[in-house]
Scaffold this active site. Sequence first.
Site: not given
Length: 499
Positions: A176, A284
Amino acid sequence: MSTPTRITHLIGGQSWTGTAERTSPVFNPATGEQTGVLDLASTELVGEVVATAKAAWPGWADTSLARRTQVLFAFRQLLDARKEEIAALITAEHGKVLSDALGEVTRGLEVAEFACGIPHLLRGGFSENASTNVDVYSMRQSLGVVAVISPFNFPAMVPMWFIPIAIACGNAVVLKPSEKDPSAAIAIAALWKEAGLPDGIMSVVNGDKESVDALLTHPDVKAVSFVGSTPIAQYVYETGTTHGKRVQALGGAKNHMLVLPDADLDLAADAAVNAGFGSAGERCMAISALVAVEPIADELIEKIKDRMGKLRTGDGSKGCDMGPLVTKAHRDKVASYVEAGVSEGATLVVDGRDDDFDGGDGGFFLGPTLFDRVGRDMSIYRDEIFGPVLSVLRVRSYDEGLELINSNPYGNGTAIFTNDGGAARRFQHSVEVGMVGVNVPIPVPVSYYSFGGWKNSLFGDAHAHGMEGVSFFTRGKVVTSRWLDPSHGGINLGFPQNT
């Protein structure tokens, strides 16, 4: 203005031909133009995708390691040949500059290369005659259907952290991708079929929270890999584990770079700019907090400011140094943090809102921004901004800087810049962060090590790729075996002993 392209699911090796009840727009963030219409999956469609994967899995799990390796090598070759095409898709939907997008694909390619060694990675152990005429041996077997839920900031690399290893281990994968920039992930997934992977082993289902929840609660999904913000990572971990799944959920970060007085300040300034503003700070592993041990802060800030003045922000496909942020809403959110930093008393050294941008008038641009004299209680320090905002905090000593880093609730990545080997060794031992750089600002491990942070930057025990990835996507089995010979006989009701 061109008509937006339909972007849909990839199920059983084929593009989905159904009609979506819900869709979502996809934009080119450098122009603000809508370029795509993404089909969003319903809970029912997610169930159909999982069923397809479950039906395909047994055949792939029983496929020999030799055959799996052939598919992996073919996939690696195809991805290497198409990496420029994939990079262009990333730039068109995410906005990062082409060189950065190409670097992302290349780092993902490294994991595929690591997975090509799966025969060795899955090799078990064997102990002959562990007890008299008894042999003991171990093996690792696939889980079944696994889900990968990936973020917008690395639409190619993050899926590649998980998918090659999961497939190599014999699983069926349902991906996904982010609804903001799905095309690169779909293009990569299509290469698996071309490489010879059986239909149903690699599927892509597009969607939003409904799709995520459907994967997290579906009884036939055995494991979930997720990368995203900390609140969502915690939600994914708690929901998935509540429904009996293995979950590795990598969350957010507030990465610090500690600069000691003996450091090469030119090297440190280059590193701060590269790590703070690459990919518009949407990493990140971005450095967002520079911790300067006095008396070097003034000199270091001047060097950083000088380098920032030479950066060109604009369309990532046209040779700029830094591209736009991924959406208008995210750009506006990051800009609101700049205003908050000013109102909370930080010194705004460079205001990225005032830049001249080399892109479309509707682009989601915000230039590199630098704050000085940032305090621990300010929102620009406490929160993960996820944009091109670099905050400088001044400390009086190494110990004060270490305490600042260790007291932060995040523990993803950090770096120290120094020419003192003893200080660097002390730091790498004492800092409470999962990935550490010594004179390296973005310490992303190579593929045969594992990626993951500490504290609120990781939920679950398993890190991404490397041997931890192999362990996550398999389950161990130990066999104790005795083959009887004609001399055997007798009954003994006592507890078995190793003799």
